[in-house]
Scaffold this active site. Sequence first.
Site, PDB file in Angstrom:
ATOM      1  N   CYS A   9       0.677  -1.531  -0.019  1.00 40.46           N
ATOM      2  CA  CYS A   9      -0.477  -0.222  -0.054  1.00 40.46           C
ATOM      3  C   CYS A   9       0.722   1.468  -0.023  1.00 40.46           C
ATOM      4  O   CYS A   9       0.418   2.559  -1.078  1.00 40.46           O
ATOM      5  CB  CYS A   9      -1.151   0.041   1.563  1.00 40.46           C
ATOM      6  SG  CYS A   9      -2.000  -1.143   1.114  1.00 40.46           S
ATOM      7  N   ASP A  32      10.697  -7.107  -7.887  1.00 40.52           N
ATOM      8  CA  ASP A  32      10.653  -8.363  -7.152  1.00 40.52           C
ATOM      9  C   ASP A  32      12.373  -7.832  -6.387  1.00 40.52           C
ATOM     10  O   ASP A  32      13.236  -7.228  -7.205  1.00 40.52           O
ATOM     11  CB  ASP A  32      10.672  -9.541  -6.951  1.00 40.52           C
ATOM     12  CG  ASP A  32      10.597  -9.528  -5.491  1.00 40.52           C
ATOM     13  OD1 ASP A  32       9.238  -9.928  -5.010  1.00 40.52           O
ATOM     14  OD2 ASP A  32      11.208  -9.356  -4.387  1.00 40.52           O
ATOM     15  N   HIS A  48      -5.950  -3.284  -1.306  1.00 38.61           N
ATOM     16  CA  HIS A  48      -5.517  -4.027  -0.667  1.00 38.61           C
ATOM     17  C   HIS A  48      -6.618  -4.856   0.055  1.00 38.61           C
ATOM     18  O   HIS A  48      -7.773  -4.889   0.899  1.00 38.61           O
ATOM     19  CB  HIS A  48      -4.908  -2.734   0.739  1.00 38.61           C
ATOM     20  CG  HIS A  48      -4.666  -4.082   1.965  1.00 38.61           C
ATOM     21  ND1 HIS A  48      -3.254  -4.107   2.376  1.00 38.61           N
ATOM     22  CD2 HIS A  48      -5.253  -4.451   2.565  1.00 38.61           C
ATOM     23  CE1 HIS A  48      -2.812  -5.019   3.024  1.00 38.61           C
ATOM     24  NE2 HIS A  48      -4.021  -5.563   3.649  1.00 38.61           N
ATOM     25  N   THR A 101       4.658 -13.706   2.204  1.00 38.66           N
ATOM     26  CA  THR A 101       5.685 -12.665   4.190  1.00 38.66           C
ATOM     27  C   THR A 101       4.995 -11.337   3.533  1.00 38.66           C
ATOM     28  O   THR A 101       4.960 -10.593   4.230  1.00 38.66           O
ATOM     29  CB  THR A 101       6.805 -12.729   3.080  1.00 38.66           C
ATOM     30  OG1 THR A 101       6.686 -12.733   2.139  1.00 38.66           O
ATOM     31  CG2 THR A 101       7.545 -14.272   3.561  1.00 38.66           C
ATOM     32  N   HIS A 106      -0.457 -10.017  -4.243  1.00 43.29           N
ATOM     33  CA  HIS A 106       0.013 -10.209  -5.652  1.00 43.29           C
ATOM     34  C   HIS A 106       0.315 -11.657  -6.261  1.00 43.29           C
ATOM     35  O   HIS A 106       0.225 -12.159  -5.745  1.00 43.29           O
ATOM     36  CB  HIS A 106       1.110  -9.449  -5.077  1.00 43.29           C
ATOM     37  CG  HIS A 106       2.403 -10.937  -4.022  1.00 43.29           C
ATOM     38  ND1 HIS A 106       1.843 -10.298  -2.588  1.00 43.29           N
ATOM     39  CD2 HIS A 106       2.765 -10.709  -4.308  1.00 43.29           C
ATOM     40  CE1 HIS A 106       2.704 -11.122  -1.981  1.00 43.29           C
ATOM     41  NE2 HIS A 106       3.398 -11.827  -2.621  1.00 43.29           N
TER      42      HIS A 106
HETATM   43  P1  5GP Z   1       5.534 -13.366  -0.727  1.00 47.20           P
HETATM   44  O1  5GP Z   1       6.674 -13.909  -0.078  1.00 47.20           O
HETATM   45  O2  5GP Z   1       4.488 -12.834   0.271  1.00 47.20           O
HETATM   46  O3  5GP Z   1       4.672 -14.438  -1.826  1.00 47.20           O
HETATM   47  O4  5GP Z   1       6.161 -12.140  -1.762  1.00 47.20           O
HETATM   48  C1  5GP Z   1       6.356 -10.981  -1.479  1.00 47.20           C
HETATM   49  C2  5GP Z   1       7.455 -10.471  -2.189  1.00 47.20           C
HETATM   50  O5  5GP Z   1       7.511  -8.705  -1.912  1.00 47.20           O
HETATM   51  C3  5GP Z   1       8.766 -11.903  -2.267  1.00 47.20           C
HETATM   52  O6  5GP Z   1       9.337 -11.506  -3.191  1.00 47.20           O
HETATM   53  C4  5GP Z   1       9.675 -10.268  -1.892  1.00 47.20           C
HETATM   54  O7  5GP Z   1      11.331  -9.985  -2.482  1.00 47.20           O
HETATM   55  C5  5GP Z   1       8.736  -8.424  -2.308  1.00 47.20           C
HETATM   56  N1  5GP Z   1       8.703  -7.115  -1.734  1.00 47.20           N
HETATM   57  C6  5GP Z   1       9.410  -7.175  -0.163  1.00 47.20           C
HETATM   58  N2  5GP Z   1       9.124  -5.888   0.841  1.00 47.20           N
HETATM   59  C7  5GP Z   1       9.280  -5.517  -1.085  1.00 47.20           C
HETATM   60  C8  5GP Z   1      10.088  -4.251  -1.149  1.00 47.20           C
HETATM   61  O8  5GP Z   1       9.207  -3.001  -0.950  1.00 47.20           O
HETATM   62  N3  5GP Z   1       9.593  -3.913  -2.640  1.00 47.20           N
HETATM   63  C9  5GP Z   1      10.453  -4.829  -3.788  1.00 47.20           C
HETATM   64  N4  5GP Z   1      10.092  -3.992  -5.376  1.00 47.20           N
HETATM   65  N5  5GP Z   1       9.366  -6.282  -3.245  1.00 47.20           N
HETATM   66  C10 5GP Z   1       9.811  -6.718  -2.086  1.00 47.20           C
HETATM   67 ZN    ZN Z   2      -1.505  -3.207   1.392  1.00 48.11          ZN
END
Ligand code: 5GP
Ligand code: ZN
Length: 114
Positions: A9, A32, A48, A101, A106
């Site tokens: 967000c 990412d 969200h 995480t 997404h």
């Molecule tokens: P999840 O683990 O929730 O499926 O994916 C979250 C993804 O967000 C992870 O691959 C992580 O590297 C990415 N991520 C977390 N914080 C940030 C950020 O501040 N900027 C970007 N571009 N990616 C992020």
């Molecule tokens: Zn959000």
Amino acid sequence: MSSIDCIFCKIITGLIPSPRIFEDDQFICIRDIQPQAKIHLLLIPKHHVASLDEAFPTQGVSYSTMLARMMELSVQIARENHLLPPGYRSVINTGKGGGQTVFHLHLHLLSGDV
Ligand code: 5GP
Ligand code: ZN
């Protein structure tokens, strides 16, 4: 709607700067920060919703239209970024045990060295 503690967000509102691969009124696509493949994109709805599970509640309104648009957009973005060929993986992690995480829905698009 945005969640005050949600990193995505904050990116969507511009509180945390993050260059866009794509943006329209409903979605952003960014790289990412910790790529797990040569190309690793994140397609994020601006609204969200915590997870795929929460997008389809057992009672109340589902986000079916948003999810359908997210899949369609992912294909468009994959084409525009020449991910096919070679090909790409589309991933949605749901819940801690599923590798989620960031609790803002997404879609990961991963291509090259996947
Ligand atoms: P999840 O683990 O929730 O499926 O994916 C979250 C993804 O967000 C992870 O691959 C992580 O590297 C990415 N991520 C977390 N914080 C940030 C950020 O501040 N900027 C970007 N571009 N990616 C992020
Ligand atoms: Zn959000």
